[in-house]
Design an enzyme around this catalytic site. Structure first.
Site, short mmCIF file in Angstrom:
data_model
loop_
_atom_site.label_atom_id
_atom_site.label_comp_id
_atom_site.label_asym_id
_atom_site.label_seq_id
_atom_site.Cartn_x
_atom_site.Cartn_y
_atom_site.Cartn_z
N ASP A 105 -14.80 -33.16 33.85
CA ASP A 105 -15.32 -32.04 33.89
C ASP A 105 -16.33 -32.28 35.67
OD1 ASP A 105 -15.30 -31.80 31.11
OD2 ASP A 105 -16.63 -30.95 30.70
N HIS A 262 -17.18 -36.58 33.54
CA HIS A 262 -17.11 -36.24 34.25
C HIS A 262 -16.36 -37.20 35.45
CE1 HIS A 262 -19.79 -34.66 31.71
NE2 HIS A 262 -20.13 -33.78 31.70
#
Ligand SMILES: *[C@@H]1O[C@H](CO)[C@@H](O)[C@H](O)[C@H]1NC(C)=O
Ligand SMILES: *[C@@H]1O[C@H](CO)[C@@H](O)[C@H](O)[C@H]1NC(C)=O
Ligand SMILES: *[C@@H]1O[C@H](CO)[C@@H](O)[C@H](O)[C@H]1NC(C)=O
Length: 360
Positions: A105, A262
């Site tokens: 993400d 991430h």
């Protein structure tokens, strides 16, 4: 006769060329980065109009906080995931057995290319839940993600908690991000992950109107905690995730899992390169959301680029991947036009037949 048809043929092919072409990103044509886009712009107003009536959305009060706190009793039929662990019909686990649905993400960031190099070397495919504000500043990275067989999905424009936004603001967040990725790649995203995992039935209603499928992660155990670094050290994150993988291996593994990870900075990307081998040595398959869900069409209709091929196994890294070699001869680009362009082509051909008949 021929005199009349020849110019219209030219127009048809020019139109197809325009459909195929991606518009280069002009940053000035997008809203300011990392802020909720205004809803009164012509673009957002047009998108809202196109979606039709949003008044059917459940009437759940706007939440506050970033991320929202879990202090108040939920509204009836709220079904929020962050606080109530209520997923409704969100995807929360990878459908393939013994599989790690690898997702990143918040990118693309300047650290993303290092991660892409690593994934390429290891022939792995991931889903990138991208932030629109970052896409417009790193369009080449998202293009590369497609070329190297990865899957793009949305993580909104500004990473605000969606339960705190109005229906119209949710449209603005999603549609600007969609446009950024469309401009960069010609692909219209279909999957999304809500920032902070913050979603409830009102947010779901608006997302569905736009054709989006929410993908959460498989609970706290699969949150790699990379976003807590350096407060959480790399060693602590590795230890924690190792336990999660061992617990998973000891389970029936009938379903896979989605992690929370991430491509935010050098630290999270370095951690990813320590965690992935832990999965590989445990013989856990690694796959993107498109592969996990065996979705042969992981982008929405309206894409102007060819639908990338999704197989059950990650594509070999040696070739250019599902996106194909974009430097192929121009004719091959035309021949492999997207189903949508092909559809347009038949419409155009039919229109010409009608026009031809009229002229005759
Ligand atoms: C949108 O609203 C803002 C704040 O109310 C205002 O400053 C701006 O001029 C408006 N823009 C348009 C296009 O109406
Ligand atoms: C989610 O539900 C909890 C109750 O379980 C509530 O306190 C919280 O306000 C809700 N949060 C959001 C963001 O909707
Ligand atoms: C794409 O194909 C062209 C022509 O065959 C070749 O020169 C080029 O190196 C290829 N590029 C990639 C990225 O594979």
């Amino acid at each position: 006769m021929v005199k009349f048809i020849a110019p219209s043929l030219t127009i048809v092919f020019l139109t197809l060329a325009a459909v195929k072409a991606q518009s280069p990103i002009v940053i000035a044509n997008f809203p300011p980065p990392n802020a909720i886009p205004p809803t009164n712009s012509t673009e957002v107003q047009a998108w809202i109009k196109e979606l039709g009536d949003l008044s059917g959305a459940p009437n759940i009060p706007l939440r506050s906080g970033a991320p929202p706190e879990c202090a108040n009793p939920p509204a009836e039929d709220e079904c929020n995931w962050t606080c109530q662990q209520c997923p409704a019909d969100d995807i929360t686990a990878c459908s393939a057995p013994n599989t790690w649905g690898l997702t990143f993400d918040d990118g693309p960031s300047t650290a993303t290319p290092t991660l892409l190099d690593y994934l390429k070397t290891n022939k792995l495919s991931a889903t990138f839940f991208v932030i629109g504000s970052n896409v417009i500043n790193n369009p080449d990275t998202v293009k590369r993600e497609i070329t190297e067989g990865h899957h793009l999905a949305s993580h909104t424009w500004s990473h605000n908690a969606l339960t705190t936004l109005t229906n119209e603001q949710i449209v603005a967040e999603m549609k600007w991000t969609e446009k950024a990725v469309m401009d960069a790649t010609g692909l219209r995203m279909k999957y999304m992950r809500p920032p902070y995992g913050d979603i409830n039935n009102r947010v779901r209603f608006v997302l569905k109107k736009m054709g989006y499928i929410p993908v959460d992660w498989t609970g706290d155990a699969f949150d790699t905690n990379d976003w807590k670094m350096p407060g959480v050290t790399e060693d602590q994150a590795v230890t924690r995730f190792t336990k999660s993988l061992d617990d998973y291996v000891a389970s029936d593994k009938a379903k896979g899992f989605y992690c929370l990870e991430h491509d935010l900075n050098a630290g999270t990307v370095a951690l990813a390169q320590k965690l992935i081998p832990l999965g590989l040595t445990r013989k856990i398959n690694i796959a993107s959301v498109a592969q996990c869900e065996k979705d042969a069409e992981p982008y929405q209709a309206g894409s102007t680029a060819p639908m990338p091929t999704v197989s059950g196994v990650p594509p070999p890294s040696k070739t250019s991947g599902p996106g194909g070699n974009s430097t192929d001869s121009p004719t091959s680009g035309a021949i492999t036009a997207a189903p949508n362009a092909a559809g347009l082509m038949s419409v155009a051909v039919a229109a010409m037949a009608v026009a031809g008949a009229a002229l005759v």
